[in-house]
Design an enzyme around this catalytic site. Structure first.
Site, PDB file in Angstrom:
ATOM      1  N   CYS A 114       0.844  -1.195   0.000  1.00 60.15           N
ATOM      2  CA  CYS A 114       0.000   0.000   0.000  1.00 60.15           C
ATOM      3  C   CYS A 114       0.878   1.244   0.000  1.00 60.15           C
ATOM      4  O   CYS A 114       1.976   1.255   0.567  1.00 60.15           O
ATOM      5  CB  CYS A 114      -0.896  -0.037   1.240  1.00 60.15           C
ATOM      6  N   HIS A 263      -8.376  -3.583   3.190  1.00 60.31           N
ATOM      7  CA  HIS A 263      -7.255  -2.794   3.719  1.00 60.31           C
ATOM      8  C   HIS A 263      -7.490  -1.294   3.520  1.00 60.31           C
ATOM      9  O   HIS A 263      -7.377  -0.495   4.466  1.00 60.31           O
ATOM     10  CB  HIS A 263      -5.960  -3.228   3.029  1.00 60.31           C
ATOM     11  N   GLU A 264      -7.783  -0.903   2.292  1.00 61.11           N
ATOM     12  CA  GLU A 264      -7.903   0.528   1.995  1.00 61.11           C
ATOM     13  C   GLU A 264      -9.106   1.166   2.690  1.00 61.11           C
ATOM     14  O   GLU A 264      -9.062   2.340   3.065  1.00 61.11           O
ATOM     15  CB  GLU A 264      -7.964   0.750   0.487  1.00 61.11           C
ATOM     16  N   HIS A 267      -8.051   2.425   5.954  1.00 59.88           N
ATOM     17  CA  HIS A 267      -7.426   3.752   5.895  1.00 59.88           C
ATOM     18  C   HIS A 267      -8.476   4.853   5.788  1.00 59.88           C
ATOM     19  O   HIS A 267      -8.380   5.890   6.452  1.00 59.88           O
ATOM     20  CB  HIS A 267      -6.487   3.840   4.693  1.00 59.88           C
ATOM     21  N   HIS A 273      -1.168   1.844   9.303  1.00 58.51           N
ATOM     22  CA  HIS A 273      -0.692   0.481   9.120  1.00 58.51           C
ATOM     23  C   HIS A 273      -0.425  -0.194  10.463  1.00 58.51           C
ATOM     24  O   HIS A 273      -0.047   0.443  11.441  1.00 58.51           O
ATOM     25  CB  HIS A 273       0.570   0.461   8.270  1.00 58.51           C
TER      26      HIS A 273
END
Length: 321
Positions: A114, A263-264, A267, A273
């Site tokens: 990422c 995952h994104e 964020h 992370h």
């Protein structure tokens, strides 16, 4: 040699000889580099470590030392600040902390990852002595937040999402299904409800495929490097790199759409992370890997960030595996 054994050996050799992605390929020539060496490619390494938050020459100086610190910003010399940054990287990823570019460190740096930095606002780096003595971030919780801990307002728990791409990579219906499943993972353990915006409307979160410079201040680097990036709340941007090889059922050379989506979205909600290799929010994802379920660290992170929410968060234990 038995035919089956021959086929297995051939498959193994194919996997171990797959060339690295172009974006991080320069790293393979730096193995063994250490402080005091001058090696072609170290300038690119400095930019790599700066991009991911481990190195900032500008933040390391005062009026007495700025010239000595800036002299190596763009050269190929392995100076003390670079040694410190390599040591910090090794510590963050549970590697042997030496400050030297050993094989294990190089292999990890070359993994697709990422684009969100791991470390932000470098103010303190390891000295040569500390590199051999210190384990950074010695704590049970391994999740992190963006600087300033930005988050969506506690009054805004209903978030819409929409799709807007500048490059066609996968069909919209496939992308919708992938993202719907990914949002559901976070919805089950957070105060949020996620709903796709009506056709033609722009959602709170905008998802899309882009390549190279796509006018968000963070250009993609082509195949084999950064595969996606997102922005802290409340910007709501989540971008896939269109130059990668994407699939919802990846082979060993492809990247899993859903794993990256989960995952994104983390964020977009405000998580940084994690240092936990099993966490969704771990920065790197090798090709062919399917990693779609939230870990305990991910769930604890989102709960800590939104601990002031009045909405009940359900399914905590069911979704922690």
């Amino acid at each position: 040699m038995p035919p089956n054994l021959f086929l297995l050996l051939g498959a193994f050799l194919l996997l171990v000889t797959i060339p690295p992605g172009k974006a991080f390929k320069f790293l393979q020539h730096l193995e063994g580099s250490h402080k005091g060496k001058t090696v072609e490619g170290l300038g690119e390494l400095k930019r790599y470590l700066e991009k991911f938050g481990y190195l900032n020459y500008g933040a390391q100086h005062d009026s007495k030392t700025k010239f000595s610190n800036h002299i190596h910003v763009n050269d190929e010399e392995f100076d003390e600040l670079l040694e410190s940054a390599v040591g910090a990287y090794q510590s963050n990823y549970h590697l042997n902390i030496t400050g030297i570019l050993d094989s294990e460190t190089i292999q990890h740096m070359m993994l697709p990852r990422c684009g969100v930095p791991d470390v932000v606002n470098v103010t303190n780096s390891l000295s040569s002595t500390q590199i051999k003595q210190t384990k950074l971030f010695n704590m049970v919780a391994m999740y992190s937040f963006f600087p300033g801990r930005p988050r969506w307002p506690l009054s805004k728990t209903y978030l819409t999402y929409s799709f807007q791409s500048s490059a066609q990579v996968v069909g919209l219906q496939e992308l919708r299904l992938v993202c719907s499943r990914a949002f559901r993972k976070w919805q089950n353990v957070s105060p949020f409800t996620f709903v796709e915006a009506p056709q033609g409307a722009v959602g709170d979160i905008v998802i899309g495929f882009h390549r190279g410079n796509h006018n968000d201040g963070a250009p993609f680097d082509g195949p084999g490097g950064v595969f996606a990036h997102s922005f802290a709340p409340t910007k709501g941007w989540f971008h896939y790199d269109a130059d990668e090889d994407w699939s919802s059922n990846p082979n060993m050379s492809q990247i899993d759409l859903e794993s990256v989506a989960v995952h994104e979205i983390g964020h977009v909600l405000g998580l940084g992370h994690s240092r936990d290799r099993n966490a969704i929010m771990y920065a790197s994802l090798p090709t062919g890997t399917i990693k779609r379920n939230l870990s305990t660290d991910d769930i604890q992170g989102i709960r800590a960030l939104y601990s002031g929410s009045t909405r009940k968060i359900s399914y905590y234990f069911q979704c922690s595996a």
